[in-house]
Design an enzyme around this catalytic site. Structure first.
Site, PDB file in Angstrom:
ATOM      1  N   GLY A  68      44.790  23.625  47.694  1.00  0.00           N
ATOM      2  CA  GLY A  68      43.836  22.794  46.970  1.00  0.00           C
ATOM      3  C   GLY A  68      42.671  22.242  47.754  1.00  0.00           C
ATOM      4  O   GLY A  68      41.772  21.634  47.167  1.00  0.00           O
ATOM      5  N   PRO A 122      47.232  27.250  51.192  1.00  0.00           N
ATOM      6  CA  PRO A 122      45.771  27.268  51.041  1.00  0.00           C
ATOM      7  C   PRO A 122      45.281  28.616  50.530  1.00  0.00           C
ATOM      8  O   PRO A 122      45.847  29.651  50.869  1.00  0.00           O
ATOM      9  CB  PRO A 122      45.276  27.032  52.476  1.00  0.00           C
ATOM     10  CG  PRO A 122      46.343  27.636  53.336  1.00  0.00           C
ATOM     11  CD  PRO A 122      47.647  27.409  52.603  1.00  0.00           C
ATOM     12  N   CYS A 137      27.021  41.432  27.335  1.00  0.00           N
ATOM     13  CA  CYS A 137      26.512  40.979  26.049  1.00  0.00           C
ATOM     14  C   CYS A 137      27.063  39.608  25.662  1.00  0.00           C
ATOM     15  O   CYS A 137      27.707  39.454  24.633  1.00  0.00           O
ATOM     16  CB  CYS A 137      26.880  41.998  24.980  1.00  0.00           C
ATOM     17  SG  CYS A 137      28.658  42.220  24.904  1.00  0.00           S
ATOM     18  N   TYR A 193      38.774  33.715  44.394  1.00  0.00           N
ATOM     19  CA  TYR A 193      38.708  33.774  42.932  1.00  0.00           C
ATOM     20  C   TYR A 193      37.470  34.538  42.468  1.00  0.00           C
ATOM     21  O   TYR A 193      36.832  34.175  41.485  1.00  0.00           O
ATOM     22  CB  TYR A 193      38.770  32.354  42.324  1.00  0.00           C
ATOM     23  CG  TYR A 193      39.946  31.572  42.854  1.00  0.00           C
ATOM     24  CD1 TYR A 193      41.237  31.903  42.458  1.00  0.00           C
ATOM     25  CD2 TYR A 193      39.792  30.545  43.784  1.00  0.00           C
ATOM     26  CE1 TYR A 193      42.344  31.223  42.965  1.00  0.00           C
ATOM     27  CE2 TYR A 193      40.887  29.858  44.302  1.00  0.00           C
ATOM     28  CZ  TYR A 193      42.151  30.204  43.888  1.00  0.00           C
ATOM     29  OH  TYR A 193      43.238  29.534  44.388  1.00  0.00           O
TER      30      TYR A 193
HETATM   31  N1  LLP Z   1      49.379  26.893  45.195  1.00  0.00           N
HETATM   32  C1  LLP Z   1      49.476  26.934  43.858  1.00  0.00           C
HETATM   33  C2  LLP Z   1      50.788  26.712  43.230  1.00  0.00           C
HETATM   34  C3  LLP Z   1      48.335  27.178  43.080  1.00  0.00           C
HETATM   35  O1  LLP Z   1      48.430  27.213  41.755  1.00  0.00           O
HETATM   36  C4  LLP Z   1      47.083  27.387  43.716  1.00  0.00           C
HETATM   37  C5  LLP Z   1      45.878  27.648  42.937  1.00  0.00           C
HETATM   38  C6  LLP Z   1      47.041  27.348  45.120  1.00  0.00           C
HETATM   39  C7  LLP Z   1      48.207  27.092  45.824  1.00  0.00           C
HETATM   40  C8  LLP Z   1      45.777  27.571  45.896  1.00  0.00           C
HETATM   41  O2  LLP Z   1      44.816  26.629  45.661  1.00  0.00           O
HETATM   42  P1  LLP Z   1      43.470  26.623  46.551  1.00  0.00           P
HETATM   43  O3  LLP Z   1      43.861  26.292  47.964  1.00  0.00           O
HETATM   44  O4  LLP Z   1      42.855  27.949  46.454  1.00  0.00           O
HETATM   45  O5  LLP Z   1      42.658  25.570  45.915  1.00  0.00           O
HETATM   46  N2  LLP Z   1      40.218  30.133  39.616  1.00  0.00           N
HETATM   47  C9  LLP Z   1      39.924  28.768  40.033  1.00  0.00           C
HETATM   48  C10 LLP Z   1      41.009  28.224  40.929  1.00  0.00           C
HETATM   49  C11 LLP Z   1      42.390  28.260  40.333  1.00  0.00           C
HETATM   50  C12 LLP Z   1      43.442  27.763  41.277  1.00  0.00           C
HETATM   51  C13 LLP Z   1      44.805  28.047  40.768  1.00  0.00           C
HETATM   52  N3  LLP Z   1      45.846  27.682  41.651  1.00  0.00           N
HETATM   53  C14 LLP Z   1      38.564  28.734  40.691  1.00  0.00           C
HETATM   54  O6  LLP Z   1      37.912  29.770  40.788  1.00  0.00           O
HETATM   55  O7  LLP Z   1      38.102  27.666  41.069  1.00  0.00           O
END
Ligand code: LLP
Length: 421
Positions: free
Chosen positions: A239, A274, A343, A372
């Site tokens: 996150g 991460p 479109c 993403y």
């Molecule tokens: N762990 C779990 C259980 C998760 O659901 C996620 C992301 C992460 C770790 C990794 O989170 P990060 O470190 O990448 O913030 N598509 C969206 C983001 C969706 C995140 C979903 N879960 C975007 O493009 O902002």
């Protein structure tokens, strides 16, 4: 930004002009910098070196098997969300004992596949799921290691689509029921309770929500201990945010400065998940201007990539920096919408953005697209998914080819009754 810098008027990735890669590969394509990924990983590891930990990269951010190889070579594992992600991790030669499996909707087949692969643990998100894991483990005559994903009800202060740790969200089990759920898990024959998991959301730009959530799950672990339930792993999810425009998220070191003192008082092995912070700013989307036009006094720059290739602006209204691959100092600036060929009115990368007055054929880089990006792309409008290229120093490597038209109809069949003209 990291290894994407201008040298003179030209945007480089590491030691290669982006234009040179574009000429070889054709546009659009994703380009990732190997050294940036490596650097981000090492910075993260180093920040938390005082606590015993395992980094399980969130594969959903970028699941190309070459990217997974970089993580594996640095000793990392994976946070997965599906059988497909498990397959990818195993294809990349990941150590199953470094794989954790989250998600509210794991199927029996996926659970079976993960148990047979001997992954480290499931992050269980409901009582129903716990029972199914127990059943499948019994069928396979094994024990399933689990953490319960606890929803700590902490506001991550991020976009509502990527906030996951509020009590109204679909994720995890409520912290107020957690002790009861843990007792139930302990009572199941084929379940081995080994950890607590939490993940409160993505693109978090403050340390506060992390600290609050970690404190809550440590208190839970203390209560569990008193109840005779001893866990080994504390999984604090992912996150951590990145800079897309003017955000200033904490550096991993700043986050560590707040978390390490709390975590090092415990004896748990800490799991981090991460995603974005490792790969987000290590990737760009390179696209070419097809046409420019003005409608009712509004400028449009029409590029060859679309929302099917990169969905974040359409889905989250996300801000992505857009840079010309070749700067021209003589150009005047205009305000324009950068749009794709799809479109849909939602098919845009930027609205009312001040950009050089670009001509058709110019190359643009959509920045911060390494997380993403490709993983959320689709074949909408029957567009072929685009290549991914990894740059290392002065070399570039195609790590996924552009799809061809036959890929588009792979698996489709015409029933006999439609076969006669
Ligand atoms: N762990 C779990 C259980 C998760 O659901 C996620 C992301 C992460 C770790 C990794 O989170 P990060 O470190 O990448 O913030 N598509 C969206 C983001 C969706 C995140 C979903 N879960 C975007 O493009 O902002």
């Amino acid at each position: 930004m990291d290894d994407f810098q201008y040298h003179g008027q030209e945007l480089f990735s590491e030691k290669i002009p982006v234009q040179k890669v574009a000429e070889k590969i054709g546009t659009p394509f994703y380009l990732y910098s190997y050294n940036t990924i490596l650097n981000h990983l090492r910075v993260f590891k180093d920040a938390f070196k005082k606590v015993p930990h395992l980094i399980c990269f969130a594969e959903k951010a970028n699941s190309n098997i070459s990217i997974l190889r970089i993580i594996i070579k640095e000793g990392g594992g994976f946070d997965i969300i599906s059988g497909g992600e498990l397959y990818r991790a195993l294809q990349a030669n990941a150590d199953p004992q470094k794989i954790v499996f989250a998600g509210v909707g794991k199927t029996r087949d996926e659970i079976r596949y993960a148990l047979k692969s001997n992954i480290l643990m499931f992050n269980v998100e409901s009582t129903d799921e716990l029972f199914v894991i127990d059943e499948v483990a019994e069928e396979l005559q094994t024990k399933a290691r689990v953490a319960l994903r606890v929803n700590p009800d902490v506001d991550p202060k991020t976009h509502k689509y990527i906030a996951t740790g509020l009590k109204e969200s679909k994720f995890g089990i409520s912290i107020s029921n957690a002790v009861q759920e843990y007792k139930l898990a302990e009572s199941l024959e084929n379940i081995d309770v080994v950890g607590i998991h939490k993940h409160i959301g993505s693109q978090i730009t403050q340390t506060g929500p992390f600290v609050e959530a970690v404190e809550k799950i440590i208190s839970l672990a203390d209560i569990l201990k008193k109840e005779g339930i001893q866990i080994k792993y504390l999984n604090i999810g992912g996150g951590l945010g990145i800079t897309y425009s003017d955000e200033s998220p904490p550096h991993p070191k700043e986050l560590a400065a707040e978390l390490v003192p709390i975590l090092s008082k415990t004896k748990y092995t800490i799991i981090f998940e991460p995603g974005r912070v490792i790969v987000g700013n290590a990737g760009i989307l390179v696209t070419r201007v097809l046409y420019t036009k003005m409608n009712e006094g509004k400028n449009f720059i029409i590029v060859d990539a679309g929302m099917n290739d990169f969905l974040r602006p359409s889905l989250y209204d996300s801000y992505q920096r857009i840079l010309p691959v070749i700067k021209s100092s003589a150009d005047k600036n205009i305000s324009a919408d950068v749009v794709g060929p799809i479109c849909e009115s939602g098919d845009f990368f930027a609205k009312d953005r001040i950009l050089p007055d670009l001509k058709k054929g110019s190359l643009l880089a959509v920045m911060s697209a390494g997380a993403y990006g490709f993983t959320m792309s689709s074949n909408y409008n029957s567009r072929r998914r685009i290549p991914e290229v990894l740059v290392k120093d002065e070399q570039h490597y195609v790590i996924r080819e552009r799809e061809n038209y036959t890929d588009l109809i792979k698996g489709e069949k015409i029933p006999e009754f439609l076969n006669h003209d």
